[in-house]
Design a protein around this motif. Structure first.
Motif, short mmCIF file in Angstrom:
data_model
loop_
_atom_site.label_atom_id
_atom_site.label_comp_id
_atom_site.label_asym_id
_atom_site.label_seq_id
_atom_site.Cartn_x
_atom_site.Cartn_y
_atom_site.Cartn_z
N GLU A 128 44.36 55.90 -15.67
CA GLU A 128 43.13 55.16 -15.41
C GLU A 128 42.93 54.07 -16.45
OE1 GLU A 128 38.37 56.17 -15.22
OE2 GLU A 128 39.82 57.67 -14.48
N ALA A 129 43.32 54.32 -17.68
CA ALA A 129 43.18 53.31 -18.73
C ALA A 129 44.06 52.09 -18.44
CB ALA A 129 43.54 53.91 -20.09
N ASP A 130 45.24 52.32 -17.87
CA ASP A 130 46.12 51.19 -17.53
C ASP A 130 45.52 50.35 -16.40
OD1 ASP A 130 47.86 52.08 -19.45
OD2 ASP A 130 49.10 53.21 -18.05
N MET A 131 44.91 51.01 -15.42
CA MET A 131 44.29 50.24 -14.33
C MET A 131 43.08 49.47 -14.84
SD MET A 131 44.68 52.43 -10.82
CE MET A 131 44.07 53.98 -11.46
N LEU A 132 42.33 50.05 -15.79
CA LEU A 132 41.22 49.31 -16.38
C LEU A 132 41.71 48.10 -17.15
CD1 LEU A 132 38.82 52.13 -17.66
CD2 LEU A 132 38.36 50.44 -15.88
N ALA A 133 42.85 48.22 -17.83
CA ALA A 133 43.41 47.07 -18.52
C ALA A 133 43.81 45.98 -17.53
CB ALA A 133 44.61 47.50 -19.35
N GLY A 134 44.35 46.38 -16.37
CA GLY A 134 44.67 45.41 -15.35
C GLY A 134 43.44 44.74 -14.77
N ILE A 135 42.37 45.52 -14.59
CA ILE A 135 41.11 44.94 -14.10
C ILE A 135 40.56 43.93 -15.10
CG2 ILE A 135 38.70 45.51 -13.60
CD1 ILE A 135 39.68 48.10 -12.34
N ASP A 136 40.67 44.23 -16.39
CA ASP A 136 40.20 43.30 -17.42
C ASP A 136 40.97 41.97 -17.39
OD1 ASP A 136 38.34 45.11 -18.28
OD2 ASP A 136 39.62 45.99 -19.81
N ARG A 137 42.20 42.00 -16.97
CA ARG A 137 42.98 40.77 -16.87
C ARG A 137 42.67 40.00 -15.59
NH1 ARG A 137 49.23 41.42 -18.21
NH2 ARG A 137 48.98 39.16 -17.88
N LEU A 138 42.26 40.70 -14.52
CA LEU A 138 42.02 40.05 -13.24
C LEU A 138 40.62 39.47 -13.12
CD1 LEU A 138 43.79 42.55 -10.80
CD2 LEU A 138 44.55 40.26 -11.43
N LEU A 139 39.61 40.16 -13.66
CA LEU A 139 38.23 39.74 -13.46
C LEU A 139 37.93 38.35 -14.03
CD1 LEU A 139 36.17 43.03 -13.90
CD2 LEU A 139 36.65 41.76 -11.81
N PRO A 140 38.40 37.97 -15.21
CA PRO A 140 38.13 36.60 -15.67
C PRO A 140 38.67 35.52 -14.73
CG PRO A 140 38.83 37.96 -17.51
CD PRO A 140 39.05 38.77 -16.28
N ALA A 141 39.86 35.73 -14.17
CA ALA A 141 40.41 34.77 -13.22
C ALA A 141 39.58 34.71 -11.95
CB ALA A 141 41.86 35.12 -12.89
N LEU A 142 39.09 35.87 -11.49
CA LEU A 142 38.22 35.88 -10.31
C LEU A 142 36.90 35.18 -10.61
CD1 LEU A 142 37.68 36.93 -7.42
CD2 LEU A 142 36.76 39.00 -8.45
N ALA A 143 36.36 35.39 -11.82
CA ALA A 143 35.10 34.75 -12.20
C ALA A 143 35.24 33.23 -12.22
CB ALA A 143 34.63 35.27 -13.55
N GLU A 144 36.38 32.72 -12.70
CA GLU A 144 36.58 31.27 -12.72
C GLU A 144 36.58 30.69 -11.32
OE1 GLU A 144 40.12 30.39 -14.83
OE2 GLU A 144 39.39 31.13 -16.79
N ARG A 145 37.20 31.37 -10.38
CA ARG A 145 37.22 30.86 -9.00
C ARG A 145 35.83 30.90 -8.37
NH1 ARG A 145 42.86 33.11 -6.28
NH2 ARG A 145 44.23 32.50 -8.00
N LEU A 146 35.08 31.94 -8.66
CA LEU A 146 33.72 32.01 -8.11
C LEU A 146 32.83 30.94 -8.72
CD1 LEU A 146 33.25 35.90 -8.13
CD2 LEU A 146 33.39 34.44 -6.10
N GLN A 147 32.91 30.75 -10.01
CA GLN A 147 32.06 29.77 -10.68
C GLN A 147 32.42 28.35 -10.26
OE1 GLN A 147 32.58 30.63 -14.83
NE2 GLN A 147 31.55 32.63 -14.70
N ALA A 148 33.69 28.10 -9.94
CA ALA A 148 34.09 26.76 -9.50
C ALA A 148 33.43 26.38 -8.18
CB ALA A 148 35.61 26.68 -9.38
N LYS A 149 33.14 27.36 -7.35
CA LYS A 149 32.48 27.11 -6.06
C LYS A 149 30.98 27.43 -6.10
CE LYS A 149 36.20 25.93 -3.78
NZ LYS A 149 36.36 24.58 -3.20
N GLY A 150 30.45 27.82 -7.25
CA GLY A 150 29.03 28.15 -7.34
C GLY A 150 28.65 29.38 -6.56
N ARG A 151 29.56 30.35 -6.49
CA ARG A 151 29.32 31.56 -5.71
C ARG A 151 29.26 32.77 -6.63
NH1 ARG A 151 27.88 30.34 -0.65
NH2 ARG A 151 28.68 32.35 0.07
#
Length: 559
Positions: free
Chosen positions: A298-321
């Motif tokens: 579970e700790a490894d999957m959390l580490a993967g989530i920590d790497r994915l969420l910032p990239a997802l946040a950038e895409r959402l913020q670029a579209k104001g969503r």
């Protein structure tokens, strides 16, 4: 300004060929797609082999099995076919940026100023056919100045008039048999068994600029996108071609067949406008991480989530969503996947607000022999602007600041919703009504705010004339009382006798005169706060009577 040019792409075997693509060419028997219609199943799509076996669209499935015992059938999946057409729409974007869907099996493209990039319109059609050949798809195309003309050329260009199934062959049968001719198919009258629909030469499917009238004139009236009932009536009257219909008096046609006939005729000839409405590409927010080695902790999957969420946040913020619902997928090494889904009380692109909710549900994932791909998708998003505020600038700015600071409650609602479901969490809002039953409204906590909603609710709770009880229920009649507006000394409520030691009031409440509420048909109410000998405080009222009789009722109890 160049003349507008329209390209219509019709995929007559879309449903069947979609399934053949899934079979990867291993299915050679005739294939038909059936759909439920009333109490029977009819054929909605046919493969080439099924058409060559004599089957037709709209034919009952039982008749088709009799004609072709080797027929393989699949039940129609309208959603999958719609998704496949959307995929083809993205493919068609290579020929024109202005692509829209036309019905369930066709695309419409505005290729004005685009044909020269492919060497002309004939070369463009050749490129379309070449791509569809590689995709194992059957396509019929037509190019004209209008949407209606391109639609007609794609379906009827180069075909004999009899193949259009526009009615009976009036010039080939006696009058005594004409009334029954439309009920019998061509091959039942001695004609040949229908085969695959012929494809017209490219030149016949392209109407040069300014030649729309001459290109449509020899086509059957069914090419005008008219209802089948009107097409049958016109054919029985001897009007079989568009050129014949265009030469008839317009007023008489409109009186007998309605305005749709003239509208479709004008649209095909370019007299009435019919713009191409391109389908907007949907917003897509997803990120994926491919791992070099499978993971299972579970700790490894959390580490993967920590790497994915910032990239997802950038895409959402670029579209104001902001994400409303987030789906996390863990693809296992055995080619299966595990999915969890969370919802947020407020749309947000902040990784710190999404991560705790995903972490709460990671224990639901069965990693099996390991996970090698992680994927996060915000499949439901909303604008980050919470709502449109009215009033002067300072008031709206303060409201936005208040809502921006209230993240702790939203996070609590999100965490509870991850366990219970967001639909199970509600919030009470004040309502503009003096009636006790209507003093508050119940909304979903995740789809409303603590500062009011867009339904006329006030921002703060109104202060009633007197205190309201903590427990409120539907009015229950009191036994052992007389129709006297003064509080009784003794009353029977829920099988128990109570003595009233003190009563304060009354507070008169009247219903809205413009509403008919069944609970208020006994008229105006006088509310009293009655204290019993045991210290209980009941909220009772006397109904003065209107459509129903007078009497005493109990409406609630104070804490």
């Amino acid at each position: 300004m160049p003349a507008k040019r329209i390209l219509s792409l019709w995929f007559p075997r879309l449903g069947a060929e979609r399934l053949l693509r899934l079979e990867r060419g291993t299915l050679e028997a005739p294939l038909a797609v059936a759909r439920d219609t009333g109490n029977m199943q009819i054929l909605s799509s046919l493969s080439l082999a099924a058409s060559e076996a004599g089957l037709t669209m709209g034919q009952p499935l039982r008749d088709a099995r009799t004609m072709c015992p080797a027929l393989i059938t699949r039940l129609q999946n309208p959603q999958a076919e719609a998704d496949f057409l959307k995929t083809l729409r993205r493919w068609a974007g290579k020929f024109s940026p202005w692509v829209g869907e036309q019905g369930e099996t066709a695309l419409i493209l505005d290729i004005t100023g685009c044909a020269h990039l492919f060497g002309g319109e004939e070369s463009l059609l050749a490129a379309v056919e070449e791509d569809c050949l590689q995709l194992n798809l059957t396509v019929h195309a037509g190019i004209a100045d209008t949407v209606g003309a391109a639609w007609a050329l794609a379906r009827y260009a180069g075909q004999p008039l009899g193949m259009a199934r526009t009615g009976d062959a009036v010039d080939q049968e006696a009058r005594a048999t004409r009334s029954r001719a439309t009920k019998r198919r061509n091959w039942e009258r001695g004609g040949p068994t229908p085969r695959a629909m012929p494809r017209a030469p490219r030149g016949a499917r392209i109407a040069a600029p300014g030649t729309t009238h001459s290109a449509l004139a020899p086509l059957p009236v069914a090419a005008l996108r008219l209802p089948e009932s009107i097409t049958t009536q016109l054919t029985r009257l001897g009007v079989r071609q568009i050129g014949e219909l265009a030469g008839m008096p317009r007023a008489a046609l409109a009186r007998r067949f309605g305005k749709d006939v003239m509208l479709r005729l004008d649209q095909a000839h370019g007299v009435a406008p019919e713009p191409v409405s391109p389908a907007r590409a949907p917003l897509h927010f997803a990120v994926r991480l491919t791992l070099p080695e499978p993971i299972g902790l579970e700790a490894d999957m959390l580490a993967g989530i920590d790497r994915l969420l910032p990239a997802l946040a950038e895409r959402l913020q670029a579209k104001g969503r902001g994400a409303r619902r987030v789906r996390f997928q863990a693809f296992r090494t055995d080619q299966t996947s595990q999915i969890i889904e969370i919802g947020l009380a407020r749309p947000s692109s902040d990784p710190d607000r999404i991560r705790p909710l995903l972490a709460m549900k990671l224990s639901d994932i069965d990693v099996g022999f390991g996970v090698d791909i992680l994927r996060i998708e915000a499949h439901q998003t909303e604008s980050l602007a919470p709502q449109q505020h009215k009033g002067h600038f300072d008031a709206s700015g303060q409201a936005r600041a208040n809502m921006a600071q209230d993240t702790a409650l939203d996070d609590l609602i999100g965490r509870l919703g991850a366990r219970l479901g967001l639909e199970a969490i509600t919030r009470r809002h004040p309502a503009s009504s003096h009636l006790p039953e209507k003093a508050a409204l119940t909304f979903g906590a995740a789809w409303s705010t603590a500062y009011g909603v867009d339904m006329g609710a006030d921002a703060t709770w109104p202060i009633p004339a007197t205190r309201r009880p903590l427990h409120l229920w539907r009015p229950e009649p009191l036994m052992g009382t007389q129709p006297d507006p003064m509080p009784p000394e003794r009353l029977k409520f829920r099988g128990q006798m109570f003595e009233i030691t003190y009563a304060s009031g009354p507070e008169r409440v009247a219903p809205e005169w413009w509403l008919d509420d069944p609970d208020w048909r006994n008229g105006v109410r006088d509310y009293w706060r009655a204290t019993t000998q045991h210290g209980q405080q009941l909220w009772i009222y006397f109904a003065h009577g209107a459509a129903l009789s007078t009497g005493w009722f109990c409406h609630g109890r104070f804490a």
